[in-house]
Design an enzyme around this catalytic site. Structure first.
Site, short mmCIF file in Angstrom:
data_model
loop_
_atom_site.label_atom_id
_atom_site.label_comp_id
_atom_site.label_asym_id
_atom_site.label_seq_id
_atom_site.Cartn_x
_atom_site.Cartn_y
_atom_site.Cartn_z
N LEU A 25 0.84 -1.21 0.00
CA LEU A 25 0.00 0.00 0.00
C LEU A 25 0.87 1.25 0.00
O LEU A 25 0.47 2.29 -0.52
CB LEU A 25 -0.89 0.03 1.24
N LYS B 30 4.85 3.17 1.60
CA LYS B 30 6.02 3.14 2.49
C LYS B 30 5.80 4.16 3.58
O LYS B 30 5.56 5.34 3.29
CB LYS B 30 7.27 3.51 1.69
N GLY B 31 5.81 3.74 4.80
CA GLY B 31 5.62 4.67 5.91
C GLY B 31 6.95 5.25 6.33
O GLY B 31 7.95 5.11 5.62
N ASP C 227 3.89 15.55 10.73
CA ASP C 227 4.04 15.18 9.31
C ASP C 227 2.68 15.15 8.63
O ASP C 227 2.39 14.26 7.84
CB ASP C 227 4.74 13.82 9.21
N LYS D 17 1.63 -2.66 8.88
CA LYS D 17 2.89 -1.93 8.79
C LYS D 17 3.98 -2.86 9.31
O LYS D 17 3.90 -3.36 10.44
CB LYS D 17 2.83 -0.65 9.63
N VAL E 163 3.95 -0.60 4.29
CA VAL E 163 2.59 -0.94 4.69
C VAL E 163 1.99 -1.82 3.60
O VAL E 163 2.04 -1.49 2.41
CB VAL E 163 1.73 0.33 4.88
#
Ligand code: ADE
Length: 348
Positions: free
Chosen positions: A46, A48-49, A161, A69, A54
């Site tokens: 889904l 990139k954290g 963020d 995650k 993820v």
């Protein structure tokens, strides 16, 4: 000459192609199903954290879609940051406008956050699809975001963020603030945080300046998000050094289209105040701004305000089965209290 390949003993998590998942990870009969990695079938990436990827997954016990995650434990892993993200997710479980964790646990080599799958994509994609949002549409997303942010700040959490890629939408189109990988908890005083970070174009002047700051930084980023909803563009250039971005913010006035209602325009202007003490959210509750005069906050709180736009729901190929990433076993990790289960998942 035959060169003998060096072999080393594998961790159970490194066995690459064993299709009988139960054999791959060290779990025993006492491991509750939500903490058993073998009960999750990875379907696709889904995103990139902040410090892990993820994946979309199915919790096979219930055939429920979840977002997982996955953080590899590495030599340089900052377990303090991971603990912080877990703490915030635990604190956030009663707020409907924050990404929800169902379970948090670790294996010998991975840390796993099992999150509610927000099926409606990101606010970023929604804005791109519609080019910009009208006042009534933006009011809906802003109202839910204000409640999400105020909840975080009440617990001393600064997101740090906030940007449209970190704002997810559920199937119905309600907001979920996500990715607390950069957030800080228990920050109650006026100069609680320092350190530059966050996405370019969304950082508050005090963050760019690298002076101590607090939740004011989130209200600025929120102002940028609202501007983006209104125009489809960023108010200030994200390019250049931090000093150049700061100069740009200090010396230029964003362009406001004539079509914005006076309340909508003023709402954004009050949020994008360079001086912290003049910024909406800091000097006054953003909920009280005239932009929200037609909003019934009780309705918003109950998630009963109707989302004005239908998110695009993608079909999912349930057949794919991606292995969990390989990683070395690490002796270090979080202590036992790290493990968490959402009350709503207890019976699953
Ligand atoms: N990307 C990151 N986290 C997600 C989530 N919880 N749902 C959908 N996409 C995501």
């Amino acid at each position: 000459m035959d060169k003998k390949k060096k072999t080393r003993s594998r961790s159970p998590e490194e066995t690459p192609t064993d299709t009988r998942a139960q054999k791959r990870y060290r779990v025993d009969d006492t491991t509750p199903p939500p903490f058993n990695i073998n009960n999750y079938q990875l379907i696709k990436k889904l995103g990139k954290g902040s410090f892990g990827k993820v994946m979309l997954a199915s919790y096979t016990i219930k055939s429920q879609l979840v977002a997982v995650k996955i953080i590899k434990k590495k030599k340089k892993t900052d377990y303090h940051d991971i603990e912080m993200e877990a703490t915030i997710l635990r604190l956030g479980h009663t707020c409907p406008f924050l990404s929800r964790a169902y379970a948090i646990f670790q294996t010998e080599s991975l840390v796993l956050f099992i999150l509610e799958y927000a099926r409606g994509g990101t606010l970023h994609k929604l804005i791109k699809r519609h080019r910009y949002l009208n006042s009534q549409e933006a009011q809906f997303y802003s109202a839910e975001l204000v409640l999400g942010l105020r909840y975080l700040h009440k617990y001393g959490i600064i997101h740090r963020d906030l940007e449209p890629r970190n704002i997810l939408l559920d199937e119905e189109g309600h907001v979920q603030i996500a990715d607390f990988g950069f957030a800080q908890a228990r920050k109650f005083d006026s100069k609680a945080c320092h350190g530059t970070g966050g996405a370019s174009g969304y950082m508050a002047p005090e963050v760019l300046e690298d002076v101590p700051y607090n939740s004011s930084a989130d209200w600025w980023s929120f102002g940028v998000v609202v501007y983006e909803m209104a125009t489809g563009k960023l108010p200030f250039s994200p390019n250049g050094t931090f000093q150049e971005q700061l100069d740009n913010i200090t010396n230029t006035e964003p362009y406001y289209p004539e079509t914005l209602t006076p309340e909508f325009r003023d709402f954004i202007q009050q949020l994008l105040k360079t001086k912290v003490e003049h910024r909406l959210g800091v000097y006054a509750n953003a909920q009280d701004h005239p932009f929200f005069s037609s909003v019934n906050w009780e309705t918003v709180k109950e998630r009963s305000m109707v989302p004005p736009l239908k998110p695009r729901i993608k079909q999912i190929d349930m057949l794919s089965n991606i292995p969990f990433p390989e990683n070395k076993i690490r002796k270090t990790g979080m202590n036992k209290e790290f493990t968490y289960i959402d009350p709503s998942w207890l019976d699953k």
